[in-house]
Design a protein around this motif. Structure first.
Motif, PDB file in Angstrom:
ATOM      1  N   TYR A 163       0.648  -1.181   0.208  1.00  0.00           N
ATOM      2  CA  TYR A 163       0.002  -0.095   0.054  1.00  0.00           C
ATOM      3  C   TYR A 163       0.797   1.277  -0.064  1.00  0.00           C
ATOM      4  O   TYR A 163       0.250   2.462  -0.180  1.00  0.00           O
ATOM      5  CB  TYR A 163      -0.953   0.032   1.130  1.00  0.00           C
ATOM      6  N   ALA A 164       2.174   1.195   0.263  1.00  0.00           N
ATOM      7  CA  ALA A 164       2.996   2.491   0.108  1.00  0.00           C
ATOM      8  C   ALA A 164       3.112   2.946  -1.305  1.00  0.00           C
ATOM      9  O   ALA A 164       3.325   2.412  -2.376  1.00  0.00           O
ATOM     10  CB  ALA A 164       4.383   1.848   0.685  1.00  0.00           C
ATOM     11  N   VAL A 165       3.358   4.131  -1.171  1.00  0.00           N
ATOM     12  CA  VAL A 165       3.723   4.949  -2.567  1.00  0.00           C
ATOM     13  C   VAL A 165       5.096   4.705  -2.953  1.00  0.00           C
ATOM     14  O   VAL A 165       5.973   4.793  -2.184  1.00  0.00           O
ATOM     15  CB  VAL A 165       3.356   6.223  -2.661  1.00  0.00           C
ATOM     16  N   GLU A 166       5.284   4.008  -4.173  1.00  0.00           N
ATOM     17  CA  GLU A 166       6.792   3.843  -4.673  1.00  0.00           C
ATOM     18  C   GLU A 166       7.266   4.717  -5.143  1.00  0.00           C
ATOM     19  O   GLU A 166       6.576   5.261  -6.201  1.00  0.00           O
ATOM     20  CB  GLU A 166       6.947   2.451  -5.079  1.00  0.00           C
ATOM     21  N   PRO A 167       8.560   5.616  -5.195  1.00  0.00           N
ATOM     22  CA  PRO A 167       8.817   6.378  -6.001  1.00  0.00           C
ATOM     23  C   PRO A 167       9.160   5.890  -7.470  1.00  0.00           C
ATOM     24  O   PRO A 167       9.402   4.675  -7.545  1.00  0.00           O
ATOM     25  CB  PRO A 167      10.071   7.058  -5.255  1.00  0.00           C
ATOM     26  N   ILE A 168       8.978   6.718  -8.252  1.00  0.00           N
ATOM     27  CA  ILE A 168       9.443   6.256  -9.682  1.00  0.00           C
ATOM     28  C   ILE A 168      10.459   7.031 -10.195  1.00  0.00           C
ATOM     29  O   ILE A 168      10.569   8.068  -9.826  1.00  0.00           O
ATOM     30  CB  ILE A 168       8.240   6.674 -10.687  1.00  0.00           C
ATOM     31  N   ASP A 169      11.385   6.226 -10.829  1.00  0.00           N
ATOM     32  CA  ASP A 169      12.821   7.077 -11.330  1.00  0.00           C
ATOM     33  C   ASP A 169      13.084   6.856 -12.715  1.00  0.00           C
ATOM     34  O   ASP A 169      12.088   6.097 -13.337  1.00  0.00           O
ATOM     35  CB  ASP A 169      13.942   6.481 -10.367  1.00  0.00           C
ATOM     36  N   GLN A 170      14.029   7.524 -13.203  1.00  0.00           N
ATOM     37  CA  GLN A 170      14.498   7.525 -14.634  1.00  0.00           C
ATOM     38  C   GLN A 170      14.569   6.033 -14.953  1.00  0.00           C
ATOM     39  O   GLN A 170      14.031   5.780 -16.183  1.00  0.00           O
ATOM     40  CB  GLN A 170      15.823   8.335 -14.548  1.00  0.00           C
ATOM     41  N   GLN A 171      15.183   5.352 -14.309  1.00  0.00           N
ATOM     42  CA  GLN A 171      15.319   3.684 -14.776  1.00  0.00           C
ATOM     43  C   GLN A 171      14.111   3.035 -14.955  1.00  0.00           C
ATOM     44  O   GLN A 171      13.757   2.297 -15.940  1.00  0.00           O
ATOM     45  CB  GLN A 171      16.179   2.932 -13.859  1.00  0.00           C
ATOM     46  N   GLU A 172      13.020   3.394 -14.156  1.00  0.00           N
ATOM     47  CA  GLU A 172      11.714   2.648 -14.275  1.00  0.00           C
ATOM     48  C   GLU A 172      10.856   3.309 -15.344  1.00  0.00           C
ATOM     49  O   GLU A 172      10.430   2.271 -16.180  1.00  0.00           O
ATOM     50  CB  GLU A 172      10.982   2.815 -13.168  1.00  0.00           C
ATOM     51  N   VAL A 173      10.986   4.597 -15.535  1.00  0.00           N
ATOM     52  CA  VAL A 173      10.638   4.949 -17.012  1.00  0.00           C
ATOM     53  C   VAL A 173      11.248   4.648 -18.360  1.00  0.00           C
ATOM     54  O   VAL A 173      10.468   3.935 -19.109  1.00  0.00           O
ATOM     55  CB  VAL A 173      10.460   6.384 -17.030  1.00  0.00           C
ATOM     56  N   PHE A 174      12.377   4.380 -18.245  1.00  0.00           N
ATOM     57  CA  PHE A 174      13.154   3.863 -19.300  1.00  0.00           C
ATOM     58  C   PHE A 174      12.840   2.495 -19.389  1.00  0.00           C
ATOM     59  O   PHE A 174      12.689   2.040 -20.639  1.00  0.00           O
ATOM     60  CB  PHE A 174      14.670   4.097 -18.993  1.00  0.00           C
ATOM     61  N   ASP A 175      12.584   1.693 -18.493  1.00  0.00           N
ATOM     62  CA  ASP A 175      12.259   0.231 -18.772  1.00  0.00           C
ATOM     63  C   ASP A 175      10.676   0.024 -19.407  1.00  0.00           C
ATOM     64  O   ASP A 175      10.604  -0.619 -19.945  1.00  0.00           O
ATOM     65  CB  ASP A 175      12.477  -0.613 -17.415  1.00  0.00           C
ATOM     66  N   ILE A 176      10.081   0.823 -18.775  1.00  0.00           N
ATOM     67  CA  ILE A 176       8.582   0.806 -19.440  1.00  0.00           C
ATOM     68  C   ILE A 176       8.619   1.060 -20.753  1.00  0.00           C
ATOM     69  O   ILE A 176       7.983   0.395 -21.740  1.00  0.00           O
ATOM     70  CB  ILE A 176       7.793   1.970 -18.635  1.00  0.00           C
ATOM     71  N   LEU A 177       9.380   2.200 -21.148  1.00  0.00           N
ATOM     72  CA  LEU A 177       9.372   2.584 -22.621  1.00  0.00           C
ATOM     73  C   LEU A 177      10.206   1.808 -23.630  1.00  0.00           C
ATOM     74  O   LEU A 177       9.906   1.479 -24.687  1.00  0.00           O
ATOM     75  CB  LEU A 177       9.998   3.767 -22.778  1.00  0.00           C
ATOM     76  N   SER A 178      11.263   1.044 -23.340  1.00  0.00           N
ATOM     77  CA  SER A 178      12.271   0.541 -24.015  1.00  0.00           C
ATOM     78  C   SER A 178      11.843  -1.274 -23.999  1.00  0.00           C
ATOM     79  O   SER A 178      12.158  -1.597 -24.765  1.00  0.00           O
ATOM     80  CB  SER A 178      13.768   0.718 -23.551  1.00  0.00           C
TER      81      SER A 178
END
Length: 178
Positions: free
Chosen positions: A30-45
């Motif tokens: 239930y905790a809010v997890e921070p989103i970072d540059q690597q996570e966005v890159f992984d989503i897109l690539s």
């Protein structure tokens, strides 16, 4: 549909060595997890697949089930269209900016590629995030027009009301199997 290749011989780069994310011993679901540059890159690539006519500009692949094209069997990362360094994330302000670089300055599918990136992030990130998609400065002949289209809420909404364009985006974002 594009009849010929826009970029018949793209420059292919070596993939960067990936950082390994450390697993936490205890995860509060239930905790809010921070989103970072690597996570966005992984989503897109690793999650987008573009149809063959878009492959003339760029190719995404899914790591577990790659989608290959005889002309360009390369990942987004290998073509350096998206790099981790070109993604800015401010988790505190809920802001993500993705700057992509088409492989050729006259890529006719730059707006569709950007729309696919925007839709993928809209579907993957929490709704509190403002997403800004941009063509890298000096890398496209109609850079200002593409950026304006990709970041105008009304234009994006109108594009997503077009059934043919929605089908195209959905096809681009659909995973491949086999």
């Amino acid at each position: 549909m594009v009849s010929g290749l826009i970029n018949a011989n793209p420059v292919v780069y070596e993939k960067k060595e990936r950082r390994v994310r450390s697993a936490l011993d205890y995860v509060d679901e239930y905790a809010v997890e921070p989103i970072d540059q690597q996570e966005v890159f992984d989503i897109l690539s690793s999650s987008l697949i573009l149809m063959p006519f878009i492959l003339s500009c760029i190719k995404f692949e899914v790591p577990l089930s790659p989608c290959f094209d005889p002309e360009h069997p390369y990942s987004l990362e290998e073509l350096k269209v998206i790099t981790e360094d070109a993604i800015e994330v401010n988790d505190e302000c809920s802001y993500v900016r993705v700057t992509f670089t088409p492989t050729v300055e006259h890529c006719s599918m730059a707006t569709v590629i950007g729309l696919c990136l925007r839709v993928k992030l809209m579907r993957s990130l929490p709704s509190r995030y403002k997403v800004d998609i941009r063509v890298a400065p000096g890398t496209h002949a109609t850079e200002a027009a593409v950026n304006k289209q990709l970041n105008d809420k009304e234009r994006v909404a109108a594009a997503l009301e077009n059934p043919n364009l929605v089908d195209m985006v959905d096809e681009c974002l659909a995973p491949t199997y086999g």
